[in-house]
Motif scaffolding. Sequence first.
Motif, short mmCIF file in Angstrom:
data_model
loop_
_atom_site.label_atom_id
_atom_site.label_comp_id
_atom_site.label_asym_id
_atom_site.label_seq_id
_atom_site.Cartn_x
_atom_site.Cartn_y
_atom_site.Cartn_z
N VAL A 160 23.75 31.87 48.86
CA VAL A 160 25.14 31.88 48.39
C VAL A 160 25.78 33.23 48.72
CG1 VAL A 160 26.63 31.72 46.37
CG2 VAL A 160 24.58 30.28 46.52
N ASP A 161 26.87 33.18 49.45
CA ASP A 161 27.63 34.39 49.77
C ASP A 161 28.49 34.77 48.57
OD1 ASP A 161 29.10 36.44 50.82
OD2 ASP A 161 30.28 35.19 52.19
N LYS A 162 28.19 35.93 47.98
CA LYS A 162 28.93 36.36 46.79
C LYS A 162 30.03 37.36 47.11
CE LYS A 162 24.64 35.80 44.18
NZ LYS A 162 23.83 35.54 45.38
N ASP A 163 29.91 38.04 48.26
CA ASP A 163 30.88 39.07 48.59
C ASP A 163 32.08 38.53 49.36
OD1 ASP A 163 29.34 41.08 47.39
OD2 ASP A 163 28.09 41.27 49.18
N GLY A 164 31.82 37.64 50.32
CA GLY A 164 32.90 37.09 51.12
C GLY A 164 33.99 36.43 50.30
N PRO A 165 33.63 35.52 49.37
CA PRO A 165 34.67 34.90 48.55
C PRO A 165 35.50 35.91 47.76
CG PRO A 165 32.64 33.65 48.37
CD PRO A 165 32.31 34.90 49.13
N LEU A 166 34.84 36.92 47.20
CA LEU A 166 35.58 37.91 46.41
C LEU A 166 36.60 38.65 47.28
CD1 LEU A 166 32.70 39.39 44.23
CD2 LEU A 166 34.36 37.64 43.59
N GLN A 167 36.23 38.93 48.53
CA GLN A 167 37.14 39.62 49.44
C GLN A 167 38.32 38.73 49.82
OE1 GLN A 167 34.74 40.94 52.74
NE2 GLN A 167 33.47 42.27 51.45
N ARG A 168 38.04 37.42 50.00
CA ARG A 168 39.11 36.50 50.39
C ARG A 168 40.00 36.11 49.21
NH1 ARG A 168 34.65 34.23 52.98
NH2 ARG A 168 34.51 32.54 51.43
N TRP A 169 39.41 36.02 48.04
CA TRP A 169 40.11 35.43 46.90
C TRP A 169 40.92 36.43 46.08
CZ3 TRP A 169 35.56 32.10 44.53
CH2 TRP A 169 35.22 31.09 45.45
N PHE A 170 40.62 37.73 46.19
CA PHE A 170 41.25 38.70 45.33
C PHE A 170 41.82 39.88 46.11
CE2 PHE A 170 37.95 36.72 42.68
CZ PHE A 170 38.72 36.31 41.60
N GLY A 171 42.92 40.43 45.57
CA GLY A 171 43.43 41.70 46.05
C GLY A 171 42.88 42.82 45.20
N ASP A 172 43.47 44.00 45.33
CA ASP A 172 43.03 45.17 44.57
C ASP A 172 43.95 45.45 43.38
OD1 ASP A 172 40.90 45.66 46.33
OD2 ASP A 172 42.24 46.72 47.71
N ASP A 173 44.80 44.50 43.03
CA ASP A 173 45.77 44.70 41.97
C ASP A 173 45.09 44.65 40.60
OD1 ASP A 173 46.34 41.56 40.96
OD2 ASP A 173 45.65 41.82 43.03
N ALA A 174 45.79 45.13 39.60
CA ALA A 174 45.25 45.21 38.24
C ALA A 174 44.94 43.83 37.67
CB ALA A 174 46.23 45.95 37.33
N ASP A 175 45.74 42.83 38.01
CA ASP A 175 45.51 41.49 37.48
C ASP A 175 44.18 40.90 37.93
OD1 ASP A 175 47.84 41.24 36.01
OD2 ASP A 175 48.98 40.42 37.68
N SER A 176 43.65 41.39 39.06
CA SER A 176 42.47 40.78 39.65
C SER A 176 41.15 41.35 39.12
CB SER A 176 42.50 40.95 41.18
OG SER A 176 43.58 40.24 41.74
N VAL A 177 41.19 42.48 38.42
CA VAL A 177 39.95 43.17 38.06
C VAL A 177 39.05 42.29 37.20
CG1 VAL A 177 38.97 45.14 36.83
CG2 VAL A 177 40.98 45.45 38.29
N HIS A 178 39.58 41.79 36.09
CA HIS A 178 38.77 41.00 35.18
C HIS A 178 38.38 39.66 35.80
CE1 HIS A 178 37.01 39.71 31.47
NE2 HIS A 178 37.90 38.76 31.24
#
Length: 278
Positions: A160-178
């Motif tokens: 299971v790729d755990k890093d690729g989805p996080l890079q595609r699915w989220f930006g670096d904005d505050a809303d995305s942290v949690h």
Amino acid sequence: MLIMDTNPADQRSKAHHRAFERLHTAGGTAYVSEGEGDPLVLIHGVGMRLEAWAPQIAYFSTTRRVIAVDMPGHGGSDKLPEGSRLEDFVAWFGRFLDDIEIDAATIAGHSMGAMISGGAAATMGNRIHGVGYLNGVYRRDPQAKAAVLARAASIKTDGVDKDGPLQRWFGDDADSVHARSLTKSWLEMVDPEGYAVAYTAFADGDETYAGRWPDVQCPALFLTGSGDPNSTPEMARQMAALAPKGSVAIVEGHRHMVNLTAPDTVNDLLAQWLGKKG
């Protein structure tokens, strides 16, 4: 078409890190049911679990019965056999509705859950009163198709790729942290075999029901984030133009996990849509 701008101050309800006590059908599917009234059934995407709908469960269970289900091979649900295709996941969903004695419902799915929801709307007739298609794909271009098929093929060797989805699915904005943290934890918990079966069906399923939107007579909402690189706003617009009762909502400044990174905005958009469709 609705276009919603969001910022951290607007998002009063963050993604809830909540434990749910699951029910189980005789067919091996895990789900939760909260609230009373007209049923709204929620289906998550590959690698996730029903907890991914926590903000929507909390919001909509005050006015209707909300049923969130673990997709096969995820959370507490039994996996489907290797080689299962999108049609098999749609058939599973029909059996699930039978098992919990739901004759008709409004359904909403995210990502692969959207594809299952679209298949259900295309094949189950009056049983589906409305379909919310959140961050769902439509006829990937050759480059995107090749990339997703390559990711599916690599699961057997790389897991299971755990890093690729996080890079595609989220930006670096505050809303995305949690939301990013929660999503990472769910990817780490997913059953690798169940994930592989579902992801392969997801990778190969974007054409399966793509031609059926003109046949879907129930109200259909196509919602995505403006920055989603794979389930793009243009895809949403194309599907909405084909569906007789289609509408579009684009959440500005968000990507794939928009129901977690912009929960209040998504809840408001879904509530507006549900109100219009009655």
